[in-house]
Write an enzyme that holds these catalytic residues in place. Sequence first.
Site, PDB file in Angstrom:
ATOM      1  N   HIS A   5      34.510  35.220  33.667  1.00  0.00           N
ATOM      2  CA  HIS A   5      33.121  35.055  34.082  1.00  0.00           C
ATOM      3  C   HIS A   5      32.698  36.273  34.893  1.00  0.00           C
ATOM      4  CE1 HIS A   5      33.227  30.833  32.839  1.00  0.00           C
ATOM      5  NE2 HIS A   5      34.462  30.849  33.308  1.00  0.00           N
ATOM      6  N   ASN A  22      56.082  22.395  28.723  1.00  0.00           N
ATOM      7  CA  ASN A  22      56.321  21.257  29.598  1.00  0.00           C
ATOM      8  C   ASN A  22      54.996  20.621  30.021  1.00  0.00           C
ATOM      9  OD1 ASN A  22      57.816  19.421  31.188  1.00  0.00           O
ATOM     10  ND2 ASN A  22      59.296  21.031  31.698  1.00  0.00           N
ATOM     11  N   THR A  57      48.376  39.232  36.454  1.00  0.00           N
ATOM     12  CA  THR A  57      47.084  39.898  36.305  1.00  0.00           C
ATOM     13  C   THR A  57      47.154  41.124  35.405  1.00  0.00           C
ATOM     14  OG1 THR A  57      47.474  41.277  38.253  1.00  0.00           O
ATOM     15  CG2 THR A  57      46.377  39.152  38.620  1.00  0.00           C
ATOM     16  N   ARG A  67      54.594  40.849  40.525  1.00  0.00           N
ATOM     17  CA  ARG A  67      55.175  42.188  40.601  1.00  0.00           C
ATOM     18  C   ARG A  67      56.597  42.118  40.079  1.00  0.00           C
ATOM     19  NH1 ARG A  67      55.868  39.551  45.105  1.00  0.00           N
ATOM     20  NH2 ARG A  67      57.647  39.890  46.429  1.00  0.00           N
ATOM     21  N   GLY A  86      57.300  27.160  36.223  1.00  0.00           N
ATOM     22  CA  GLY A  86      56.295  26.176  36.596  1.00  0.00           C
ATOM     23  C   GLY A  86      55.215  26.731  37.499  1.00  0.00           C
TER      24      GLY A  86
END
Length: 188
Positions: free
Chosen positions: A115, A85, A165, A180, A142
């Site tokens: 980084h 999208n 993550t 989670r 989204g």
Amino acid sequence: MDAALSERDKMLSGAPYDPGCPELKAMRHKAQSLMRDYNQTIMGDEARAGLMTALLGTWNGAVIRPPFHVDYGAHIHFGPGCFVNFNCVILDVCDVRIGARTQIGPNVQILTADHPRDAAARARLEEWGRPITLGADVWIGGGAIILPGVTIGDGAIIGAGAVVTRDVAAGVTVIGNPARTLNCKDNN
């Protein structure tokens, strides 16, 4: 690390690399030109197929609504039947592999680039990345953000606004920041 490796080879392997080297600058310039042209098209424009074929490592007919933004494009590989999208950002300093029929919501960010946490190293403009893999039939809501090195299993759902993550197992739904697992009792 082998000194004979190009900066692109270093980048794709996840090693520190120089993003200012001529080869990578030229690749980004090409990608920016193709994105500019693509982002000026509308649904049904015949130019879209050629632009996506030239930009992406593997296009496979993915439906991609502009605007669409990448670093290089050449390291992005779509399986068949994918949908992306509006306003998707994919930073592809390493490979991004997207499985068949995966659907990506608006404003999603898929970020392989990373980084240093150390300010002195950042000042030296060091950077590297880790690849991202999305399985088949994944749905990304989204505004979700997928961070470097994450693998998302087949059929998983990433809730809107989630920040992923860690790896997500097949068939699992994750929500939140950091993402989670959504338990059945959370669904009421």
